[in-house]
Scaffold this motif. Structure first.
Motif, short mmCIF file in Angstrom:
data_model
loop_
_atom_site.label_atom_id
_atom_site.label_comp_id
_atom_site.label_asym_id
_atom_site.label_seq_id
_atom_site.Cartn_x
_atom_site.Cartn_y
_atom_site.Cartn_z
N UNK A 36 28.51 -25.42 -11.64
CA UNK A 36 28.12 -24.66 -12.84
C UNK A 36 27.48 -25.50 -13.94
N UNK A 37 26.73 -26.53 -13.55
CA UNK A 37 26.16 -27.44 -14.55
C UNK A 37 25.21 -26.72 -15.51
N UNK A 38 24.37 -25.84 -15.01
CA UNK A 38 23.44 -25.13 -15.89
C UNK A 38 24.18 -24.19 -16.83
N UNK A 39 25.16 -23.46 -16.30
CA UNK A 39 25.94 -22.54 -17.14
C UNK A 39 26.60 -23.29 -18.29
N UNK A 40 27.23 -24.42 -17.98
CA UNK A 40 27.90 -25.19 -19.02
C UNK A 40 26.90 -25.80 -19.99
N UNK A 78 18.40 -15.50 -21.34
CA UNK A 78 19.29 -14.83 -22.29
C UNK A 78 20.76 -15.16 -22.04
N UNK A 79 21.10 -15.49 -20.80
CA UNK A 79 22.49 -15.81 -20.47
C UNK A 79 22.53 -16.49 -19.11
N UNK A 80 23.62 -17.23 -18.88
CA UNK A 80 23.90 -17.80 -17.56
C UNK A 80 25.37 -17.55 -17.27
N UNK A 81 25.67 -16.97 -16.11
CA UNK A 81 27.05 -16.63 -15.76
C UNK A 81 27.40 -17.27 -14.42
N UNK A 82 28.67 -17.18 -14.04
CA UNK A 82 29.11 -17.75 -12.75
C UNK A 82 29.86 -16.70 -11.93
N UNK A 83 29.89 -16.92 -10.62
CA UNK A 83 30.64 -16.07 -9.69
C UNK A 83 31.40 -16.97 -8.72
N UNK A 110 23.35 -13.21 -7.27
CA UNK A 110 22.87 -12.24 -8.27
C UNK A 110 23.57 -10.89 -8.09
N UNK A 111 23.64 -10.41 -6.86
CA UNK A 111 24.34 -9.15 -6.61
C UNK A 111 25.82 -9.30 -6.91
N UNK A 117 30.85 -7.35 -12.60
CA UNK A 117 30.80 -7.12 -14.04
C UNK A 117 30.46 -8.32 -14.89
N UNK A 118 29.81 -9.33 -14.30
CA UNK A 118 29.41 -10.49 -15.11
C UNK A 118 28.20 -10.17 -15.99
N UNK A 119 27.48 -9.12 -15.62
CA UNK A 119 26.28 -8.71 -16.36
C UNK A 119 26.42 -7.23 -16.70
N UNK A 120 26.10 -6.88 -17.94
CA UNK A 120 26.14 -5.48 -18.36
C UNK A 120 24.88 -4.78 -17.87
#
Length: 230
Positions: A36-40, A78-83, A110-111, A117-120
């Motif tokens: 998760x380097x980019x997210x952090x 706009x955002x970066x999330x993790x799964x 992505x799916x 629910x990581x993305x609205x």
């Protein structure tokens, strides 16, 4: 638009291109929790290099984002999330079943982000970039198994039986009556917790989902079995 992110090349390129065409389009990057380097870096507004990158999504298993790509991501995304890996496996299984597409773990992030629910996405038009099908054939079954467990379509448990003729037959009958399909059986007669006339049996079976799995466990318990899920 939701885009996988590893080193950041795909995410930064897509984000820069789309934003210059239509700035109103939201761009969300997705990473695996174990890489998760980019997210952090995005959330903390500084370059972060992780000590490890451990995930089934080997296409995005990157410890450090690119310096230039990170600049573009900070500017346009706009955002970066993790799964999680389990969520990725669930998404791969859904794509196999519903769309007959073999999508590599990195692409399925992505799916997975949408499903969990990581993305609205309510009331929005959403595009998930499925960025490849590079999956080792020998690895597909492991991913499917993990996806089945995550979706509670596979029940794994252990219980204790008397080590006498007919014990396994009775257990099998209970599972059959509950419409659970046995796919694995393993005996353990050497545990220190066992009496000399007992055996621990490990079982995996296919069920129709969470409700069916719970019904199966209740049927076992009703017949005197102590069920410990694995």
């Amino acid at each position: 638009m939701i885009v996988p992110a590893g080193g950041g090349g795909l995410l930064s390129g897509v984000a820069a291109c789309i934003k210059q065409i239509n700035p109103r389009v939201q761009i969300v990057g997705v990473q695996a929790e174990g890489a998760d380097a980019i997210c952090r870096s995005f959330n903390e507004k500084k370059m972060i290099v992780t000590d490890s990158a451990t995930t089934i999504a080997d296409g995005i298993a990157v410890k450090a984002p690119g310096e230039h790509t990170m600049e573009m991501i900070n500017k346009y995304a706009d955002a970066v999330v993790t799964v999680s890996d389990a969520e990725i496996s669930e998404a791969i299984l859904l794509l196999l079943e519903r769309t007959k597409q073999v999508v590599e773990p990195a692409g399925a992030t992505t799916l997975a982000a949408v499903l969990n629910g990581r993305v609205d996405v309510k009331g929005k038009k959403v595009v998930c970039v499925l960025s490849g099908g590079n999956v080792d054939v020998s690895f597909i079954q492991r991913i499917i198994d993990l996806g089945l467990v995550t979706r509670e379509r596979k029940l794994k448990f252990r219980t204790t039986l008397l080590d006498i003729p007919g014990s396994l037959e009775h257990l099998s009958k209970v599972l059959s009556d509950a419409s659970a399909n046995i796919i694995m059986v393993q005996y353990d007669r050497w545990s220190a917790d066992l009496d000399p006339n007992e055996a621990i049996i490990h079982i995996a079976c296919e069920v129709g989902g969470k409700e069916h799995g719970e019904k199966t466990v209740r049927a076992l318990e009703k017949n005197g079995y102590t069920v410990i899920k694995e």
